[in-house]
Design a protein around this motif. Structure first.
Motif, PDB file in Angstrom:
ATOM      1  N   LYS A 112       0.343   8.614  -6.171  1.00  0.00           N
ATOM      2  CA  LYS A 112      -0.051   7.506  -6.613  1.00  0.00           C
ATOM      3  C   LYS A 112      -1.612   7.482  -7.261  1.00  0.00           C
ATOM      4  O   LYS A 112      -1.558   7.144  -8.430  1.00  0.00           O
ATOM      5  CB  LYS A 112      -0.050   6.402  -5.361  1.00  0.00           C
ATOM      6  CG  LYS A 112      -0.655   4.994  -5.851  1.00  0.00           C
ATOM      7  CD  LYS A 112      -0.316   3.878  -4.739  1.00  0.00           C
ATOM      8  CE  LYS A 112      -0.766   2.650  -4.975  1.00  0.00           C
ATOM      9  NZ  LYS A 112      -2.209   2.373  -5.074  1.00  0.00           N
ATOM     10  N   LEU A 113      -2.500   8.309  -6.392  1.00  0.00           N
ATOM     11  CA  LEU A 113      -3.551   8.226  -7.219  1.00  0.00           C
ATOM     12  C   LEU A 113      -3.925   9.150  -8.395  1.00  0.00           C
ATOM     13  O   LEU A 113      -4.306   9.004  -9.413  1.00  0.00           O
ATOM     14  CB  LEU A 113      -4.771   8.936  -6.021  1.00  0.00           C
ATOM     15  CG  LEU A 113      -6.091   9.271  -6.578  1.00  0.00           C
ATOM     16  CD1 LEU A 113      -6.755   7.818  -6.959  1.00  0.00           C
ATOM     17  CD2 LEU A 113      -7.169   9.755  -5.130  1.00  0.00           C
ATOM     18  N   ALA A 114      -2.937  10.446  -8.261  1.00  0.00           N
ATOM     19  CA  ALA A 114      -2.885  11.338  -9.403  1.00  0.00           C
ATOM     20  C   ALA A 114      -2.486  10.402 -10.659  1.00  0.00           C
ATOM     21  O   ALA A 114      -2.751  10.553 -11.799  1.00  0.00           O
ATOM     22  CB  ALA A 114      -2.046  12.273  -9.150  1.00  0.00           C
ATOM     23  N   ARG A 115      -1.394   9.566 -10.364  1.00  0.00           N
ATOM     24  CA  ARG A 115      -0.785   8.914 -11.350  1.00  0.00           C
ATOM     25  C   ARG A 115      -1.887   7.961 -12.033  1.00  0.00           C
ATOM     26  O   ARG A 115      -1.657   7.903 -13.260  1.00  0.00           O
ATOM     27  CB  ARG A 115       0.476   8.104 -10.898  1.00  0.00           C
ATOM     28  CG  ARG A 115       1.390   7.795 -11.822  1.00  0.00           C
ATOM     29  CD  ARG A 115       2.305   8.983 -12.201  1.00  0.00           C
ATOM     30  NE  ARG A 115       3.127   8.759 -13.521  1.00  0.00           N
ATOM     31  CZ  ARG A 115       3.741   9.696 -14.146  1.00  0.00           C
ATOM     32  NH1 ARG A 115       4.050  10.752 -13.760  1.00  0.00           N
ATOM     33  NH2 ARG A 115       4.284   9.232 -15.331  1.00  0.00           N
ATOM     34  N   GLU A 116      -2.351   7.402 -11.159  1.00  0.00           N
ATOM     35  CA  GLU A 116      -3.495   6.283 -11.793  1.00  0.00           C
ATOM     36  C   GLU A 116      -4.381   7.350 -12.715  1.00  0.00           C
ATOM     37  O   GLU A 116      -4.931   6.608 -13.686  1.00  0.00           O
ATOM     38  CB  GLU A 116      -4.255   5.950 -10.628  1.00  0.00           C
ATOM     39  CG  GLU A 116      -3.805   4.482 -10.017  1.00  0.00           C
ATOM     40  CD  GLU A 116      -4.397   4.128  -8.685  1.00  0.00           C
ATOM     41  OE1 GLU A 116      -3.810   3.508  -7.954  1.00  0.00           O
ATOM     42  OE2 GLU A 116      -5.564   4.380  -8.733  1.00  0.00           O
ATOM     43  N   ILE A 117      -4.909   8.086 -12.166  1.00  0.00           N
ATOM     44  CA  ILE A 117      -5.840   9.032 -13.100  1.00  0.00           C
ATOM     45  C   ILE A 117      -5.186   9.645 -14.320  1.00  0.00           C
ATOM     46  O   ILE A 117      -5.736   9.364 -15.500  1.00  0.00           O
ATOM     47  CB  ILE A 117      -6.411  10.254 -12.219  1.00  0.00           C
ATOM     48  CG1 ILE A 117      -7.027   9.956 -11.033  1.00  0.00           C
ATOM     49  CG2 ILE A 117      -7.148  11.263 -12.987  1.00  0.00           C
ATOM     50  CD1 ILE A 117      -7.445  10.880 -10.185  1.00  0.00           C
ATOM     51  N   TYR A 118      -3.841   9.972 -14.276  1.00  0.00           N
ATOM     52  CA  TYR A 118      -3.251  10.499 -15.587  1.00  0.00           C
ATOM     53  C   TYR A 118      -3.056   9.237 -16.401  1.00  0.00           C
ATOM     54  O   TYR A 118      -3.582   9.401 -17.525  1.00  0.00           O
ATOM     55  CB  TYR A 118      -1.831  10.946 -14.968  1.00  0.00           C
ATOM     56  CG  TYR A 118      -0.617  11.080 -16.087  1.00  0.00           C
ATOM     57  CD1 TYR A 118      -0.781  12.274 -16.706  1.00  0.00           C
ATOM     58  CD2 TYR A 118       0.570  10.491 -15.896  1.00  0.00           C
ATOM     59  CE1 TYR A 118       0.123  12.549 -17.788  1.00  0.00           C
ATOM     60  CE2 TYR A 118       1.596  10.780 -16.940  1.00  0.00           C
ATOM     61  CZ  TYR A 118       1.082  11.662 -17.813  1.00  0.00           C
ATOM     62  OH  TYR A 118       2.276  12.014 -18.887  1.00  0.00           O
ATOM     63  N   ASP A 119      -2.779   7.967 -15.811  1.00  0.00           N
ATOM     64  CA  ASP A 119      -2.517   6.935 -16.936  1.00  0.00           C
ATOM     65  C   ASP A 119      -3.751   6.700 -17.496  1.00  0.00           C
ATOM     66  O   ASP A 119      -3.789   6.216 -18.863  1.00  0.00           O
ATOM     67  CB  ASP A 119      -1.936   5.828 -16.127  1.00  0.00           C
ATOM     68  CG  ASP A 119      -0.501   5.940 -15.814  1.00  0.00           C
ATOM     69  OD1 ASP A 119       0.178   6.792 -16.420  1.00  0.00           O
ATOM     70  OD2 ASP A 119       0.055   5.245 -14.876  1.00  0.00           O
TER      71      ASP A 119
END
Ligand code: GAP
Length: 470
Positions: free
Chosen positions: A392-399
């Motif tokens: 979830k956190l990685a996806r937020e950073i990616y987006d």
């Protein structure tokens, strides 16, 4: 296979496997050395073109841009001399009718023709034991040259313009040509650009676009193709009163090209300037320097820099009947500005960049691309794909980062394998989100070249990446 040939093969293979460059029309057996840029190739190529535009147009106030039609009135090519003189010498094998570009002074084409006989028609040289043992063009002696002469037709001039028909009727009157260089549109539009931009010499007009040449022997991957892209500038200077007046601009452009080569990440130690001998100059040129690069297949032209005098504007005035001169508002004097032309092939830039960046280090392959032109600026990984809080956190950073940068996502295998995979495509930084990230809002960033890792605050990632590219 020597080391350099091997390197070329590795680059071609990496380019295909990782989505940089594929053979064109592959499922139909390809089409004579045509190539398609895949997802990573198009990013790399666009980044190179954008960097060129930023460096030569956006950041200078003596430069404007143009994007002209690919197909122009055929009279343009009559005026420029392309219809009459844009030719290469062509010979045909008497036995199998394969065609070759034959430059009688070039060891390279002599070698190609000899190799053809050696491989395809060895029976013709059996009676010449000396020649049949020749390997490599250093051994091409008079006897070998005689064999070549006997097996090929006399050289004929072959026009390199690619023809098609405009409109539904396919007759002589509807024949048009795909432009063989972007340059001519700049001369044809010169008066329009002058009036709308209000520039006065010295100033330049820049253009990036496709060009087409019906090359007799395309080859060496994307080095010589029939469809390619150019980045050209026609730099218009005041009418020179002496050689010194144009030479100072020419020298400036030599310097600019060296700076560009450095900026885009081409190995400067592999660049050589060739002052083209007077008797080999194009009909429009008074001086040309070829910037050659040590490609894995040998030293060959990367870019050209030519002093075109006032040939082009003058010839277009003569053929069109339109005044193509510049009028100096202060003195009221009218003249044809002279032209310095830096002409750069986009595809050859891509190839020289790939050759310069390709590095084998211990057990890894790294494309040491300049961060500005790397397809992805950063990759984001959750340490483990089966931990939803990390994902979830990685996806937020990616987006978040994707709003400003091209970002890769990878959650397969272990982190070591992901680094290996990103190194191969030249991604300058990799971010790993781990359990500490959930607590302290920092991530690990690993540098492609040094392989060093550091912790960076999530909120500072954008600035960190921007810094890396400046
Ligand atoms: N307007 C001048 C001109 O077109 P050129 O030397 O014929 O000069 C300029 O071409 C550059 O275009 C070359 O230095 C090379 O980078 C690129 N180029 C020319 N022919 C090419 C081909 N068949 N395939 C790929 N690039 C090519």
């Amino acid at each position: 296979m020597n080391k350099e040939e091997n390197k070329m093969e590795k680059i071609v293979s990496l380019a295909k496997q990782r989505g940089f460059i594929y053979p064109g029309s592959e499922i139909y057996g390809g089409l004579q050395n045509s190539w398609d840029y895949g997802p990573l190739g198009v990013e790399l190529k666009n980044n190179i073109k954008q960097l060129w535009w930023k460096n030569f147009v956006q950041s200078r106030d003596d430069m404007v841009g143009l994007d002209a039609a690919l197909i122009m009135n055929p009279k343009v090519w009559e005026a420029s001399g392309h219809i009459a003189g844009f030719t290469d010498p062509l010979v045909e094998c008497e036995r199998c009718h394969e065609r070759f570009r034959c430059d009688p002074d070039s060891d390279e084409s002599t070698k190609e023709m000899f190799d053809h006989i050696l491989n395809k028609h060895p029976e013709t040289i059996k009676s010449h034991p000396k020649a049949s043992q020749s390997t490599g063009f250093k051994l091409i002696d008079e006897e070998t040259k005689e064999i070549i002469k006997k097996n090929y037709t006399e050289p004929k001039n072959f026009n390199l313009m690619l023809k098609t028909f405009l409109g539904p009727v396919e007759d002589e009157a509807s024949v048009v040509y795909f432009r063989p260089e972007t340059a001519q549109a700049i001369f044809v539009d010169f008066k329009n650009v002058l009036q709308t931009s209000r520039k006065t010499p010295p100033f330049g007009i820049a253009q990036i676009g496709k060009a087409f040449r019906n090359e007799i022997t395309p080859g060496n991957f994307i080095f010589r193709t029939r469809e390619f892209e150019q980045m050209e500038i026609e730099y218009f200077i005041p009418e020179p009163k002496s050689d010194k007046d144009w030479e100072k601009y020419f020298d400036e452009w030599v310097k600019n090209l060296h700076e560009w080569i450095n900026l885009v990440g081409i190995d400067k130690d592999k660049i050589h300037e060739l002052d083209v001998p007077k008797d080999e100059l194009a009909h429009y040129s008074k001086k040309t320097i070829d910037f050659e690069f040590d490609f894995p297949f040998g030293k060959d032209e990367l870019y050209g820099l030519a002093y075109r005098t006032d040939f082009d504007l003058k010839t277009h005035e003569k053929h069109s009947g339109e005044n193509t001169k510049f009028r100096d508002q202060q003195t009221n004097e009218e003249y044809w500005p002279h032209v310095i032309e830096p002409s750069l092939g986009v595809d050859r830039t891509v190839l020289a960049v790939l050759c310069s960046a390709y590095t084998e280090e211990n057990d890894r392959v790294v494309l040491k691309l300049k961060p500005e032109i790397a397809p992805y600026k950063v990759a984001v990984f959750p340490l483990m794909r089966n931990k939803p809080e990390l994902v979830k956190l990685a996806r937020e950073i990616y987006d978040n980062l994707r709003k400003d940068f091209m970002v890769a996502w990878d959650d397969r295998g272990n982190v070591g394998k992901r680094y290996y995979s990103q190194d191969q495509i030249g991604t300058p930084s990799c971010i790993t989100v781990d359990f500490d990230s959930l607590e302290d809002k920092t991530v690990t960033i690993r540098d492609r070249d040094t392989m060093k890792q550091e912790r960076v605050k999530i909120e500072e990632l954008g600035d960190y990446l921007r810094d890396k590219m400046s």
